[in-house]
Design an enzyme around this catalytic site. Structure first.
Site, PDB file in Angstrom:
ATOM      1  N   LEU A  28       0.935  -1.072  -0.113  1.00 21.59           N
ATOM      2  CA  LEU A  28      -0.036   0.200   0.018  1.00 21.59           C
ATOM      3  C   LEU A  28       0.905   1.217  -0.037  1.00 21.59           C
ATOM      4  O   LEU A  28       0.509   2.219  -0.564  1.00 21.59           O
ATOM      5  CB  LEU A  28      -0.836  -0.044   1.030  1.00 21.59           C
ATOM      6  CG  LEU A  28      -2.274  -1.201   1.321  1.00 21.59           C
ATOM      7  CD1 LEU A  28      -2.788  -1.033   2.749  1.00 21.59           C
ATOM      8  CD2 LEU A  28      -3.029  -1.017   0.016  1.00 21.59           C
ATOM      9  N   GLY A  29       2.121   1.088   0.604  1.00 19.92           N
ATOM     10  CA  GLY A  29       2.799   2.578   0.485  1.00 19.92           C
ATOM     11  C   GLY A  29       4.165   2.204   1.053  1.00 19.92           C
ATOM     12  O   GLY A  29       4.198   1.139   1.963  1.00 19.92           O
ATOM     13  N   SER A  30       5.308   2.781   0.755  1.00 19.41           N
ATOM     14  CA  SER A  30       6.495   2.544   1.322  1.00 19.41           C
ATOM     15  C   SER A  30       7.266   3.944   1.774  1.00 19.41           C
ATOM     16  O   SER A  30       7.038   4.749   1.139  1.00 19.41           O
ATOM     17  CB  SER A  30       7.228   1.873   0.395  1.00 19.41           C
ATOM     18  OG  SER A  30       8.800   1.883   0.742  1.00 19.41           O
ATOM     19  N   GLY A  31       8.002   3.923   2.880  1.00 18.52           N
ATOM     20  CA  GLY A  31       8.610   5.107   3.199  1.00 18.52           C
ATOM     21  C   GLY A  31      10.060   4.729   3.859  1.00 18.52           C
ATOM     22  O   GLY A  31      10.452   3.460   3.885  1.00 18.52           O
ATOM     23  N   GLY A  32      10.571   5.742   4.382  1.00 19.04           N
ATOM     24  CA  GLY A  32      11.711   5.409   4.923  1.00 19.04           C
ATOM     25  C   GLY A  32      11.895   4.583   6.421  1.00 19.04           C
ATOM     26  O   GLY A  32      13.176   3.992   6.606  1.00 19.04           O
ATOM     27  N   GLY A  34       9.408   2.227   6.817  1.00 14.91           N
ATOM     28  CA  GLY A  34       8.799   0.728   6.741  1.00 14.91           C
ATOM     29  C   GLY A  34       7.950   0.812   5.634  1.00 14.91           C
ATOM     30  O   GLY A  34       7.743   1.653   4.755  1.00 14.91           O
ATOM     31  N   ASP A 144      -0.544  14.264  16.809  1.00  7.42           N
ATOM     32  CA  ASP A 144      -0.191  14.331  15.266  1.00  7.42           C
ATOM     33  C   ASP A 144      -1.569  14.375  14.426  1.00  7.42           C
ATOM     34  O   ASP A 144      -1.413  13.746  13.530  1.00  7.42           O
ATOM     35  CB  ASP A 144       0.922  13.594  14.699  1.00  7.42           C
ATOM     36  CG  ASP A 144       1.413  14.207  13.421  1.00  7.42           C
ATOM     37  OD1 ASP A 144       1.805  13.132  12.615  1.00  7.42           O
ATOM     38  OD2 ASP A 144       1.439  15.139  13.112  1.00  7.42           O
TER      39      ASP A 144
END
Length: 752
Positions: A28-32, A34, A144
């Site tokens: 679904l998504g990828s980031g720095g 995980g 947040d």
């Protein structure tokens, strides 16, 4: 059971196939930090599973924050939050699974469809108030809340992503000097006292979210995230466009002081006329069917960005890809100019920003419509991190998420300038701002050392002395090389916003709480608004004949003066010039640090040796003096928690616990001249006069690693004060006598 990996040589082979017993069907998504996957249980239940990257799995502090996220998410269970189904924070690659809920985020909906009408706005506010009530009842503060963390599901809004939330009884605390959240949706206390943030901060964020939903813009707007932060603390919110029946309630939510805001329960009472159905169908036309179709297919083919937090704008894809018949299109393109920490390129096909809204808010990925765990940022977010502020989709330094850091070094120059001496820098998330004799200021990308802009200084002054730049009032405050002018620069371009002649003040210039404090030869203090340069007040400080202020980010400015055999200490509110408290303490004292109402001092004997550390609690008016078994000559100190670390001119390094009044350890570094020490995590850093950067274990005082020397080219040249290194985002930035500015990985000092 740790996530299992697939076999093969393609990039997808590095993706796990299982997290525990759950099959990971698509990304679904990828980031720095995980990756978030769509998954199914053995019974067919659809889940959103977050799996931490391997590089962070070995970091004890990161694991601790992930455990905290899991614990916070498990404690919160209500109609307006997403339940945790399973988690294993102790796995080789920690993971957490929550119930998968299709639906767009509020940020995505407003971007595509515009602002909400009065009726759906009331429904949204009531749903968020009930969600916060459930969160706060179990002792959790979200910290947040923003449009990309509000999921518009069929049965009402869901508050998602507890990556930086904090249970009230958690032992993990915000580190001094670090800010958590996203400026347009942060409360004033998150900037002033980030360690003391409570439920009222979430209510402030709710008010900002409602303004965004009602107008497409927040109550505080600027092209600069730094100015937004200043506005949040000092300016009145702009409620233009908020329906009249909600404006008073929203204004109460946005009160500057936490005690003036309503609680979540009080908000629900005020909104009791709202229907209890909280049907979001009225304000997400055309979105639900597309979301369900995307979930069934494991893809997201809807137009617009995907991802949240530090998620890169990627399309959900199967873990085993279809055969490729040609190159994939480039997902991004370079920007002509980036603001500090800018989120970078706009995803193709995402459409333009709404009129009148600063571009930096809209060139950013927003939460995946199919994932309640889309944001993979865990732990401490940077000052303007997250999808509603610059830096989204990128790791530290504004680089694409997942890009490996490589050490770098540069010679800081400016066109037409004769630069010499050591650079001095200050760090903000995604940006280094530096000065050097001959260079008035420069902006440097902390990820790769590329200079974004620089300005020469015709008044170079001494090559042995510069003053570090300070970001205050949303502007970069620097002194000319001759020390006669204060320049306030636009952090994005380096252009001068305002300047002030400070010749008469003899270098007695201090930045504190968005205010510039100038002490004149007569002892009177003049205060300037750091954002505009306008004079705020001018008068003497009682008990301080000629105050020289120091500030440590707690909203106060401190000054000390001799008082017979003792020292008179004053804590001054820089905004008004009023004295918060004043106290006479025994001994010759210098301020070493301050936070949470406590001030630490070093005590010096008649031979100028540091013989003790003093802890003063201003609330309890209590004093604790910890004598050093062996005094230190010419010491420099840094405070971390209740521990004071002192580096003597002879090279001795000492750690003193001021709460237990004990010396923890003493170590000999053999560094006879060095910078002031700095502490980050469990490591202490200092720079030697030969340019070496040293790392020391704060628990035992043992050397962990050091860089090679970087000596100057001119033999026999004198070196003035050595700038302290900067520790941020796991990287260490330091300068050396050869004029270089360099960066190394703080997590691997043994490899330096």
């Amino acid at each position: 059971m740790p996530p299992q990996r697939s076999a093969g040589t393609e990039p997808e082979a590095e993706h796990p196939m299982y997290a525990g017993q759950y099959l990971l069907e698509s990304q679904l998504g990828s980031g720095g930090m995980g990756v978030v996957h769509l998954a199914r249980s053995a019974s067919g239940l659809r889940l959103a599973v977050k799996v931490v990257h391997a590089e962070y799995s070995q970091d004890p502090e990161f694991r601790g924050r992930f455990r905290q996220e899991v614990a916070a998410a498990r404690r919160v269970s209500g109609a307006f939050t997403a339940p945790v189904v399973d988690a294993d924070p102790e796995a080789e690659h920690p993971w957490m699974a929550t119930l998968f809920i299709p639906g767009p985020t509020l940020a995505e909906h407003v971007k595509r469809n515009g602002a909400l009408g009065p009726a759906p706005l009331r429904h949204l506010m009531a749903g968020l108030a009930e969600g916060l009530r459930d969160i706060h009842r179990v002792g959790v503060v979200h910290r947040d809340l923003k449009p990309s963390n509000v999921l518009l599901a069929d049965d009402g809004p869901k508050v998602i992503d507890f990556g930086i939330s904090r249970p009230a009884d958690s032992e993990l605390r915000t580190e001094t000097g670090k800010l958590i959240g996203t400026p347009p949706f942060m409360a004033p206390e998150q900037f002033r006292s980030p360690r003391q943030v409570g439920p009222a901060a979430d209510v402030f964020a709710l008010g900002s979210v409602i303004v965004h939903a009602a107008t497409g813009s927040g109550p505080f707007t600027s092209d600069s995230p730094y100015l937004v932060a200043y506005q949040v603390v000092h300016d009145d919110p702009d409620l233009t466009g908020v329906p009249e029946e909600l404006s008073d309630l929203v204004a109460r939510c946005l009160a500057k002081e936490p005690e003036d805001r309503p609680t979540a329960d009080e908000l629900m009472t005020a909104l009791k006329s709202v229907s209890a159905s909280y049907d979001t169908q009225a304000f997400i036309p055309g979105q639900r069917v597309a979301g369900e179709r995307a979930a069934r297919s494991g893809r997201d083919d809807r137009p617009g960005p995907v991802g949240a937090g530090s998620l890169a704008p990627v399309r959900a894809r199967p873990l085993v890809p279809a055969p490729r018949h040609g190159p994939d299109p480039e997902p991004t393109h370079p920007r002509d100019r980036a603001l500090p920490g800018d989120g970078g390129p706009e995803r193709a096909g995402s459409g333009p920003a709404p009129a009148g809204v600063p571009q930096w808010r809209w060139r950013l990925p927003v939460a995946a419509a199919a994932s309640v765990l889309a944001a993979v940022v865990i732990g401490v977010l940077a000052l303007h991190g997250g999808p509603d502020a610059p830096g989204s989709g990128k790791g530290p330094g504004g680089r694409p998420s997942g890009t490996a850091f490589r050490p770098w070094a540069l010679r800081l120059e400016a066109r037409g300038a004769d630069a010499a001496g050591l650079p001095q820098c200050t760090y903000t998330p995604h940006e280094l701002y530096c000065v050097r004799p001959g260079v008035l200021a420069a902006s440097v990308d902390p990820a790769d050392g590329k200079v974004r802009w620089s300005r020469g200084d015709a008044h170079r002054g001494s090559p042995h002395s510069t003053v570090p730049p300070v970001l205050s009032g949303g502007l970069l405050q620097v002194l000319s090389g001759d020390g006669l002018r204060l320049e306030a620069l636009d952090p994005a371009t380096g252009a001068t916003r305002w300047s002030h002649d400070i010749a008469r003040y003899g270098g007695r210039v201090t930045q504190a709480g968005g205010v510039v404090l100038l002490t004149g030869p007569d002892g009177d203090v003049t205060a300037l608004n750091a954002s505009t340069g306008a004079k705020k007040w001018r008068h003497a400080v009682p008990g301080q004949p000629k105050p020289h202020f120091v500030a440590y980010g707690d909203g106060l400015a401190y000054s000390v003066t001799e008082a017979g055999t003792g020292t008179r200490v004053a804590a001054v509110d820089p905004a008004t010039g009023s004295t918060r408290w004043q106290r006479r303490l025994d001994g010759s004292l210098s301020v070493a640090g301050a936070h949470d109402g406590v001030v630490w001092f070093t005590s010096t004997d008649g031979d100028q040796y540091t013989d003790a550390v003093v802890r003063y609690d201003s609330s309890a008016r209590s004093v604790r003096r910890v004598a050093l078994p062996v005094p230190l000559p010419s010491s420099q100190a840094v405070v971390r928690g209740d521990t004071v670390y002192l580096l003597g001119g002879s090279g001795a390094l000492v750690a003193v616990d001021t709460r237990t009044a004990t010396q923890l350890w003493r170590s000999e570094t053999s560094v006879s001249m060095a910078s002031a020490p700095v502490v980050a995590g469990r490591r202490l850093y200092l720079t030697a006069s030969d340019g070496r950067l040293l790392s020391v274990d704060t628990t035992r005082g043992t050397l962990l690693g050091q860089t090679r020397p970087r000596l100057g080219d001119t033999r026999g040249s004198l070196i003035g004060a050595i700038p302290a290194p900067l520790a941020a985002d796991g990287k260490i930035y330091s300068s050396a006598p050869d004029g270089s500015l360099f960066a190394v990985d703080g997590n691997r000092p043994a490899a330096w």
